[in-house]
Structure formats: structure tokens, C-alpha cells
Enzyme design. Structure first.
Site, short mmCIF file in Angstrom:
data_model
loop_
_atom_site.label_atom_id
_atom_site.label_comp_id
_atom_site.label_asym_id
_atom_site.label_seq_id
_atom_site.Cartn_x
_atom_site.Cartn_y
_atom_site.Cartn_z
N TYR A 150 1.06 -1.49 0.12
CA TYR A 150 0.20 0.16 -0.10
C TYR A 150 1.07 1.24 -0.43
O TYR A 150 1.61 1.41 0.05
CB TYR A 150 -0.88 -0.22 1.21
CG TYR A 150 -1.80 1.38 1.49
CD1 TYR A 150 -1.36 2.22 2.26
CD2 TYR A 150 -2.96 1.55 0.16
CE1 TYR A 150 -2.09 3.22 2.46
CE2 TYR A 150 -3.29 2.63 0.50
CZ TYR A 150 -3.35 3.14 1.70
OH TYR A 150 -3.90 4.40 1.91
N ASP A 245 9.12 2.25 -0.27
CA ASP A 245 8.42 3.14 0.29
C ASP A 245 8.59 3.10 2.02
O ASP A 245 8.57 1.65 2.52
CB ASP A 245 6.82 2.81 -0.04
CG ASP A 245 6.18 3.28 0.56
OD1 ASP A 245 4.95 3.41 0.34
OD2 ASP A 245 6.32 3.95 1.85
N LYS A 273 5.04 10.03 8.42
CA LYS A 273 4.63 9.65 10.32
C LYS A 273 6.03 9.28 10.52
O LYS A 273 5.68 10.87 11.31
CB LYS A 273 4.18 7.58 9.72
CG LYS A 273 2.93 7.17 8.88
CD LYS A 273 3.68 5.41 8.66
CE LYS A 273 2.45 4.83 8.00
NZ LYS A 273 0.99 5.15 8.38
P1 KE4 Z 1 -0.55 8.76 4.03
O1 KE4 Z 1 -1.04 9.11 3.21
O2 KE4 Z 1 -1.65 7.95 5.67
O3 KE4 Z 1 0.19 9.52 5.20
O4 KE4 Z 1 0.58 7.47 4.26
C1 KE4 Z 1 0.24 6.61 3.08
C2 KE4 Z 1 1.21 4.57 3.14
C3 KE4 Z 1 1.57 5.17 2.49
N1 KE4 Z 1 3.13 4.19 2.53
C4 KE4 Z 1 2.36 3.22 2.87
C5 KE4 Z 1 4.10 1.33 3.43
C6 KE4 Z 1 1.65 3.29 4.28
O5 KE4 Z 1 1.55 1.81 5.42
C7 KE4 Z 1 1.26 4.05 4.12
C8 KE4 Z 1 -0.56 4.34 4.98
N2 KE4 Z 1 0.17 3.49 6.31
C9 KE4 Z 1 -2.29 3.22 6.45
C10 KE4 Z 1 -1.34 1.80 7.14
N3 KE4 Z 1 -1.56 0.57 6.86
C11 KE4 Z 1 -2.70 4.41 7.27
C12 KE4 Z 1 -3.64 4.34 8.28
C13 KE4 Z 1 -4.88 4.64 7.31
O6 KE4 Z 1 -4.77 4.02 6.17
O7 KE4 Z 1 -5.35 5.35 8.26
#
Ligand code: KE4
Length: 432
Positions: A150, A245, A273
Site C-alpha cells: 500500500y 516506500d 509518519k
Molecule cells: P498516508 O497518506 O496515510 O500518510 O500514507 C500512505 C502510506 C504510504 N506507504 C505506506 C507503506 C503506508 O503504510 C501508508 C499508510 N499506512 C496506513 C496503515 N496501513 C495508514 C493508516 C490509514 O490509512 O488510516
């Protein structure tokens, strides 16, 4: 699956009823919905250290940590102090401020593959900007990703993605034109042959491969020996950029992230994060000759009103500096090992088919006999049982990620007692 609130007519339930009237699903991000574990979302009121407190006054030992940022626990004094100091000078200037440069220098110092970095406001923005840059730099169009990984919710990534998409069983999202998704090729993780076949067929048209070096969005899945090196070799051989990533793993699994742990050098890295200390942030960076194509030094456009926000920058600087100057990684590793070893012992003792996966600061478990190498293996897990265990843990004051297809996050402020209590609750929940 029927959704039964953990406790009827609680304040949390009543707020959720209101929320559903004004926000899709009553939440601002699907992973928080808890429907996949047969529960209602728990509305939280306060966080401190390793604990969360819900609106009904229940305390939880927190294994989500805001999905990664809270590596030093919630409201770490040094992070709070940095934000409070920054507040005295304003909240957003719409003009450059020194803190953006301080954080950029710190990131480059901690992650040497990054010679230049651009701040954005989320991991999604970081990843979508990185692939745009890769397409411009290579003048190619195809993006290769991996099933279950993701990279945020930008259109190009919503193809067999992990996290909330795997949780909800959505393989691609309505609203994303076929014309776009056909430019994204997704292959199974940890499968060298599948990736080699893609390069054989499309090598010349692949702009980039974007990969979670450790998959945290299909549950927790580690790269097999040599896998990341093979991905690097295939990219180098075809002129595709390797984008790692590290939004989740950056500055968590090792001081220099997963690229430090596995000694693999990407062309671009995505971050988020931890580098914002809990405030909205993202960043992408890498080789200077690539990054200089980003406007205004180059013509690849990317922008953001609140990019480099002084509060988020100072929070990120405080968190990264504290990580550098403390024994946080030693504590994080010890905490992770204790929880993982305890969980494995519970599985053996209670003869439960269970895979426990861990890496410094992250842990996951799958209720399946299969060794989990990729998303398809993860999907053999008993998600119904996972839901039962999750609800039991929540009732015992343990807040675990509400999906089989997520990773749990440990902090450097979880104590031995917290972990002992967690293991006790896990054993009771698994046995019950
Ligand atoms: P954000 O756009 O949510 O800040 O980051 C996206 C993203 C990109 N790459 C990786 C490896 C990630 O894990 C994420 C976001 N992680 C999720 C948890 N699996 C965020 C939680 C959510 O979607 O509310």
C-alpha cells in the site's frame, strides 16, 4: 459479518451514531472502521505514552501508535516541547522557514541514499510525487508494485493494494480509470520469477518499481533473503528507478530504515509518519540528479500549501533527534523480541496454527498454517477468528490494529509489564 458494538449505548457508540450521519462510515480513514473485526470504532479522547483512553474512560495499551508515528509513545516530552515552542512563532507561514532545512538535513544525514528531499503532507503525496518524478526522469510510463503493498490512495496505487483495500477485499477502486490502472502492474511479493517476467515483457517501458521493503499493509511480511537485492538488480539492469516506500519502516526498523537493515540502495525513498512526530507529514527524496527535476529547479510539478509546516517540522526534528541520541532502538528491539517470543510460545502451548512475524518495532500474526510470504498466503488466514481475538483484546484493554492485513507498532516506552499484560490477554483471547 454482523457488527456488534463492544458495549451498547456507550459514549463512543453515541458519537459513532452521530459520525455516521456526517462522515462516510463515521470515520476519516477506512482502517479505523473496525467493521472487519466485527466491532464499532472506539472513539478516543486522550493518549499518553503507550496508552490510549477512550471517551468512556477505558485505558488501552496501544499497538497502533497512530499507525506508526508514535515510536516514542504519545506526547513525548521533547516532541511536545518542540511543538509548544514552534507555536509561539506561528502555525504556518506560507513561506520557507529554517525548520524545513533542519529536517531535510537531518533526513539526508540519517538516510544517506537521500541527497535531496521534498516535504509534503502525507505518505500518499510522497509516493504519488515519487512515481510522477520517476516517469518524468525515465520518460517511461509503467509502474510496478506488489500485491498487498500500500502506497497511499493515489489512483495509480489502487491496484491489488494492501491496508484498507485488502481489509475490505477491494482489488481496485471505482473511480480510477482503466486507462490509468493498466499502467500499473502488480505482482506477488517475494516472487523473483514473476518480477523477472514483467521486466522481460515490459523492461523498456518500466519507469519505476515501488516497493514496501518490509510489507506492513498485508499483515507483516518480511522480504526473503536476497529478494530486495534482486529487485535492485532488475531495476538497475533496465533503467527503471527503484522507489522504496519507507513511510512505515523509515527510522523504525533501524536508524536508517529498512534500506539500512537490508543494505539496499534505492533511487528514491518515500517517508512519512515518524518524521512528523504525529503531525501531518510526508517526504520523498533521493539522488540529487533525479530530485533536481522537481519544480522549481526542474519542470516536474508538485506543490503543497502546508508542505514544510513549521509545527510538523519541529515535531519531526525533535522525534528524530531523540531517536538518534537515546537507546530507543535497543529498547524497541527488546520490546519486540519479548512480545514475539511470548506470542510464539502461546501458539505452541495452545496448539494454534499461527505465524508470528516481527522486526524491530513492528509485529504481526496470522492465524494460518501457511508460512506467509505474500498477500495470497496472508489471505489464507482465519479472519473470523482474528476478529474474535481482536474484540476480546479490546475488552481486556489492548488496542491492536483492527485488521488481519495490518501490522502492529510497538514503541520505546512500552514496558515489560505492558508486554506481560498483553501476552496474558492474548493467551486468554486465543484460548477463549
Ligand atoms: P498516508 O497518506 O496515510 O500518510 O500514507 C500512505 C502510506 C504510504 N506507504 C505506506 C507503506 C503506508 O503504510 C501508508 C499508510 N499506512 C496506513 C496503515 N496501513 C495508514 C493508516 C490509514 O490509512 O488510516
Amino acid at each position: 459479518m454482523t457488527v456488534t458494538p463492544l458495549v451498547k449505548a456507550t459514549k463512543s457508540h453515541l458519537i459513532f451514531e452521530r459520525a455516521k450521519l456526517v462522515t462516510p462510515g463515521g470515520v476519516n480513514s477506512p482502517v479505523r472502521a473496525c467493521a472487519a473485526v466485527g466491532a464499532e470504532p472506539i472513539f478516543m479522547e486522550k493518549a499518553d505514552g503507550q496508552y490510549l483512553f477512550d471517551v468512556d474512560g477505558n485505558r488501552y495499551i496501544d499497538y497502533i501508535g497512530s499507525w506508526g508515528p508514535m515510536i516514542l509513545g504519545h506526547r513525548h516530552p521533547r516532541v511536545l516541547e518542540a511543538i509548544e515552542d514552534a507555536l509561539q512563532h506561528g502555525t504556518s507561514f506560507g513561506a520557507p522557514n529554517r525548520a524545513e532545512v533542519d529536517l531535510a538535513e537531518l533526513i539526508c544525514q540519517m538516510m544517506p541514499s537521500i541527497e535531496m528531499v521534498r516535504m509534503v503532507n502525507s505518505g500518499t503525496e510522497a509516493c504519488m510525487s515519487a512515481i510522477r518524478l520517476a516517469r518524468a526522469f525515465t520518460k517511461k510510463t509503467l509502474v510496478v508494485k506488489f500485491d498487498g503493498c500500500y502506497h497511499g490512495h493515489a489512483d495509480s496505487f489502487l491496484v491489488k493494494a494492501g491496508s484498507g483495500m485488502a481489509t475490505l477485499g477491494i482489488s481496485s477502486s471505482p473511480g480510477v480509470p482503466e486507462a490509468l490502472t493498466k499502467l500499473t502492474i502488480s505482482v506477488p511479493y517475494n516472487d523473483e520469477k514473476a518480477l523477472q517476467a514483467v521486466f522481460k515483457e515490459h523492461g523498456g517501458d518500466i519507469a519505476c518499481v515501488i516497493i514496501e521493503p518490509i510489507v506492513g499493509n498485508a499483515g507483516l511480511i518480511l522480504p526473503e533473503d536476497g529478494y530486495l537485492a534482486k529487485v535492485r538488480e532488475l531495476c538497475t539492469g533496465s533503467g527503471a528507478l527503484l522507489i522504496i516506500d519507507e513511510v512505515m519502516t523509515g527510522f523504525r526498523v533501524a536508524p536508517g530504515g529498512a534500506q539500512d537493515l537490508y543494505k539496499v540502495k534505492p533511487d528514491l525513498t518515500c517517508l512519512g509518519k515518524i518524521i512528523g512526530g504525529g503531525l501531518p507529514v510526508g517526504a520523498y527524496g533521493g539522488r540529487k540528479e533525479i530530485m533536481e527535476h522537481i519544480a522549481p529547479s526542474g519542470s516536474v510539478y508538485q506543490a503543497g500549501t502546508l508542505s514544510g509546516n513549521p509545527l510538523a517540522m519541529q515535531a519531526g526534528i525533535a522525534q528524530l533527534r531523540t531517536l538518534q541520541q537515546s537507546n530507543a532502538y535497543e529498547i524497541l528491539k527488546r520490546n519486540t523480541d519479548m512480545l514475539a517470543e511470548g506470542l510464539r510460545a502461546i501458539a505452541v502451548k495452545n496448539i494454534v496454527p499461527m505465524q508470528v512475524v516481527d522486526v524491530c518495532g513492528m509485529i504481526g500474526f496470522f492465524f494460518t498454517k501457511a508460512k506467509v510470504k505474500n498477500l495470497a498466503d496472508a489471505q489464507t488466514s482465519d479472519t473470523e477468528f482474528f476478529g474474535k481475538v481482536w474484540r476480546s483484546l479490546a475488552s481486556k484493554g489492548i488496542y491492536w490494529p483492527p485488521s488481519q492485513f495490518e501490522s502492529a507498532f510497538i514503541s520505546a516506552v512500552h514496558t515489560k509489564t505492558d508486554i506481560e499484560q498483553t501476552l496474558e490477554a492474548l493467551e486468554e483471547s486465543i484460548k477463549s
